[in-house]
Design an enzyme around this catalytic site. Structure first.
Site, PDB file in Angstrom:
ATOM      1  N   ILE A   1      34.121  72.987  67.712  1.00 26.12           N
ATOM      2  CA  ILE A   1      35.514  73.369  67.960  1.00 26.12           C
ATOM      3  C   ILE A   1      35.623  74.024  69.335  1.00 26.12           C
ATOM      4  O   ILE A   1      34.997  75.053  69.590  1.00 26.12           O
ATOM      5  CB  ILE A   1      36.015  74.324  66.855  1.00 26.12           C
ATOM      6  CG1 ILE A   1      35.993  73.594  65.508  1.00 26.12           C
ATOM      7  CG2 ILE A   1      37.418  74.850  67.181  1.00 26.12           C
ATOM      8  CD1 ILE A   1      36.218  74.473  64.303  1.00 26.12           C
ATOM      9  N   ASP A   2      36.387  73.409  70.196  1.00 21.99           N
ATOM     10  CA  ASP A   2      36.601  73.936  71.542  1.00 21.99           C
ATOM     11  C   ASP A   2      38.104  74.041  71.837  1.00 21.99           C
ATOM     12  O   ASP A   2      38.629  75.115  72.149  1.00 21.99           O
ATOM     13  CB  ASP A   2      35.909  73.007  72.564  1.00 21.99           C
ATOM     14  CG  ASP A   2      35.937  73.573  73.969  1.00 21.99           C
ATOM     15  OD1 ASP A   2      36.456  74.690  74.162  1.00 21.99           O
ATOM     16  OD2 ASP A   2      35.442  72.906  74.899  1.00 21.99           O
TER      17      ASP A   2
ATOM     18  N   SER B   1      28.980  73.501  77.445  1.00 25.49           N
ATOM     19  CA  SER B   1      29.186  72.117  77.900  1.00 25.49           C
ATOM     20  C   SER B   1      28.813  72.012  79.375  1.00 25.49           C
ATOM     21  O   SER B   1      28.603  73.025  80.052  1.00 25.49           O
ATOM     22  CB  SER B   1      30.656  71.717  77.710  1.00 25.49           C
ATOM     23  OG  SER B   1      31.454  72.472  78.603  1.00 25.49           O
TER      24      SER B   1
ATOM     25  N   HIS C   1      37.729  64.169  71.149  1.00 23.28           N
ATOM     26  CA  HIS C   1      37.775  65.389  71.943  1.00 23.28           C
ATOM     27  C   HIS C   1      39.185  65.659  72.477  1.00 23.28           C
ATOM     28  O   HIS C   1      39.954  64.734  72.708  1.00 23.28           O
ATOM     29  CB  HIS C   1      36.812  65.282  73.137  1.00 23.28           C
ATOM     30  CG  HIS C   1      35.375  65.252  72.732  1.00 23.28           C
ATOM     31  ND1 HIS C   1      34.518  64.219  73.046  1.00 23.28           N
ATOM     32  CD2 HIS C   1      34.630  66.130  72.019  1.00 23.28           C
ATOM     33  CE1 HIS C   1      33.316  64.467  72.559  1.00 23.28           C
ATOM     34  NE2 HIS C   1      33.349  65.621  71.919  1.00 23.28           N
ATOM     35  N   GLY C   2      39.498  66.933  72.684  1.00 21.43           N
ATOM     36  CA  GLY C   2      40.753  67.299  73.347  1.00 21.43           C
ATOM     37  C   GLY C   2      41.868  67.652  72.378  1.00 21.43           C
ATOM     38  O   GLY C   2      41.682  67.652  71.152  1.00 21.43           O
TER      39      GLY C   2
ATOM     40  N   ASP D   1      25.765  71.418  74.894  1.00 25.91           N
ATOM     41  CA  ASP D   1      26.678  70.426  74.327  1.00 25.91           C
ATOM     42  C   ASP D   1      26.718  69.217  75.286  1.00 25.91           C
ATOM     43  O   ASP D   1      26.925  69.396  76.493  1.00 25.91           O
ATOM     44  CB  ASP D   1      28.062  71.096  74.233  1.00 25.91           C
ATOM     45  CG  ASP D   1      29.056  70.311  73.421  1.00 25.91           C
ATOM     46  OD1 ASP D   1      28.633  69.476  72.616  1.00 25.91           O
ATOM     47  OD2 ASP D   1      30.274  70.568  73.585  1.00 25.91           O
ATOM     48  N   HIS D   2      26.537  68.019  74.764  1.00 28.06           N
ATOM     49  CA  HIS D   2      26.623  66.792  75.575  1.00 28.06           C
ATOM     50  C   HIS D   2      25.741  66.775  76.819  1.00 28.06           C
ATOM     51  O   HIS D   2      26.215  66.464  77.919  1.00 28.06           O
ATOM     52  CB  HIS D   2      28.074  66.517  76.014  1.00 28.06           C
ATOM     53  CG  HIS D   2      28.967  66.144  74.883  1.00 28.06           C
ATOM     54  ND1 HIS D   2      28.869  64.945  74.221  1.00 28.06           N
ATOM     55  CD2 HIS D   2      29.952  66.832  74.275  1.00 28.06           C
ATOM     56  CE1 HIS D   2      29.770  64.903  73.261  1.00 28.06           C
ATOM     57  NE2 HIS D   2      30.437  66.039  73.259  1.00 28.06           N
TER      58      HIS D   2
ATOM     59  N   ALA E   1      36.523  68.365  66.527  1.00 26.43           N
ATOM     60  CA  ALA E   1      37.062  68.764  65.221  1.00 26.43           C
ATOM     61  C   ALA E   1      38.127  69.862  65.315  1.00 26.43           C
ATOM     62  O   ALA E   1      38.341  70.599  64.359  1.00 26.43           O
ATOM     63  CB  ALA E   1      35.919  69.187  64.319  1.00 26.43           C
ATOM     64  N   SER E   2      38.802  69.960  66.448  1.00 22.63           N
ATOM     65  CA  SER E   2      39.902  70.934  66.519  1.00 22.63           C
ATOM     66  C   SER E   2      41.093  70.419  65.721  1.00 22.63           C
ATOM     67  O   SER E   2      41.332  69.210  65.642  1.00 22.63           O
ATOM     68  CB  SER E   2      40.306  71.178  67.983  1.00 22.63           C
ATOM     69  OG  SER E   2      39.441  72.126  68.559  1.00 22.63           O
TER      70      SER E   2
HETATM   71  P1  13P Z   1      37.579  69.613  70.276  1.00 18.78           P
HETATM   72  O1  13P Z   1      38.119  69.157  71.596  1.00 18.78           O
HETATM   73  O2  13P Z   1      38.238  68.897  69.145  1.00 18.78           O
HETATM   74  O3  13P Z   1      37.655  71.075  70.120  1.00 18.78           O
HETATM   75  O4  13P Z   1      36.049  69.189  70.209  1.00 18.78           O
HETATM   76  C1  13P Z   1      35.075  69.952  70.880  1.00 18.78           C
HETATM   77  C2  13P Z   1      33.744  69.319  70.850  1.00 18.78           C
HETATM   78  O5  13P Z   1      33.469  68.381  70.145  1.00 18.78           O
HETATM   79  C3  13P Z   1      32.700  69.895  71.721  1.00 18.78           C
HETATM   80  O6  13P Z   1      31.582  69.075  71.794  1.00 18.78           O
END
Ligand code: 13P
Length: 330
Positions: free
Chosen positions: A276-277, A56, A189-190, A93-94, A234-235
């Protein structure tokens, strides 16, 4: 110009095709440091899963793009040393500007996301098209985004969802030439994806969030059949980890994620990349807090980063086997 192919990385095109056909999703795990990379690679090698290593903007600021690229290059060698030549993608990412995407492309990334979702539709098309034209010269895959996810991820902040409009996807995909499309169907996110008042409480007292908008996903799939779809945010925010954190001095409030059964359903559709982060962040923090609480005399980072790496690895194995279904697909 560094070619990702010379580094032993792959783009995402072939693995997405196989994932859609095989009805599973490829894990896209974010990483910022060596321990996270090792845990991801150990888990995916042991489970024989393809993997996307994601960087990211926050990771680039924290760890430096050069170092992360070399870590990904190290990941290729490390996987072989562990006994398996699994497909590894290095993905931005992004990415929010053409310049940022170009710098990653020129530096050995095999895939980039250009997130123009905060712009107007037309500006999003123009920006995404520009990145695709450059990336495809080097056989690098590009992810675009339509619709806006709520939540916070590093520098990406949005208060509310804007769901993807299925009527736009065909036009966007054909005008931009993207290889995959991130959509907004209720993930965010988050670690605080939902407020408790949005959830219902089960008999056991567990908060159950509102379901994802599978109707939107289906409408998108009808318009662009078999086109690779990506789910960000998707966490699942495992409550055991939240409890470990809070029982060891943490103060996480209202941490609620996406139930795993819903992700399993999504993985069986054209959703072929699941990001998933936060779950990895939670696992690391839980392990570090509890280890230091149990051993206040320890001060060698290896003593607490080692257990954190083990817990991360267990989390990634769980995702690959029980949520995404990518185990055995390398
Ligand atoms: P989470 O915060 O749900 O893990 O999402 C991470 C994500 O979408 C990274 O791009």
């Amino acid at each position: 110009m560094v070619s990702y192919k010379e580094l032993g990385l792959v783009n995402s095109r072939e693995i997405f095709k196989k994932a859609i056909k095989g009805k599973y999703a490829i894990p896209a795990f974010n990483f910022n440091n060596m321990e996270q990379m090792q845990a991801i690679i150990q888990a995916c090698v042991e489970e024989n899963s393809p993997v996307i290593l994601q960087v990211s903007s926050g990771a680039r600021k924290y760890a430096n793009q050069t170092i992360l690229r070399y870590l990904a290059q190290g990941a290729v060698g490390y996987a072989k040393e562990l006994g398996k030549n699994i497909p590894i993608v290095l993905h931005l990412d992004h990415g929010d500007t053409f310049e940022l995407c170009k710098s990653c492309i020129d530096f050995g990334f095999s895939s980039v996301m250009i997130d123009g979702s905060h712009h107007s539709y037309n500006e999003n098309v123009i920006l995404t098209r520009k990145v695709v034209e450059y990336a495809h010269r080097y056989d690098i895959s590009v992810e675009g985004e339509l619709g806006v996810l709520a939540g916070i991820e590093d520098d990406v902040v949005a208060e509310h969802h804007t769901y993807t409009q299925p009527e736009e996807v065909e036009d966007f995909v054909s005008k931009t030439g993207v290889d995959s499309l991130a959509i907004s169907i209720g993930t965010s996110h988050g670690a605080n994806k939902f407020k408790p008042e949005q959830c219902i409480r089960s008999a056991e007292g567990v908060l159950i969030p509102p379901p994802l908008r599978f109707d939107i996903l289906e409408a998108i799939e009808e318009r662009i059949p078999d086109f690779p779809i990506v789910l960000h945010g998707a966490s699942s925010v495992p409550q055991e980890q939240v409890a470990v954190i809070n029982n060891n001095g943490g103060k996480l409030k209202d941490a609620i994620g996406i139930p795993e059964e819903q992700l399993r359903c999504a993985a069986k559709s054209a959703v072929c990349k699941i990001n998933i982060d936060s779950d990895g962040r939670l696992a690391m923090t839980a392990a570090i807090r509890s280890t230091l609480n149990m051993h206040p005399e320890w001060f060698d980072p290896r003593q607490y980063l080692g257990p954190a790496r083990e817990l991360l690895k267990a989390l990634y194995k769980h995702k690959v086997v029980h949520v995404l279904g990518s185990a055995g697909k390398a």
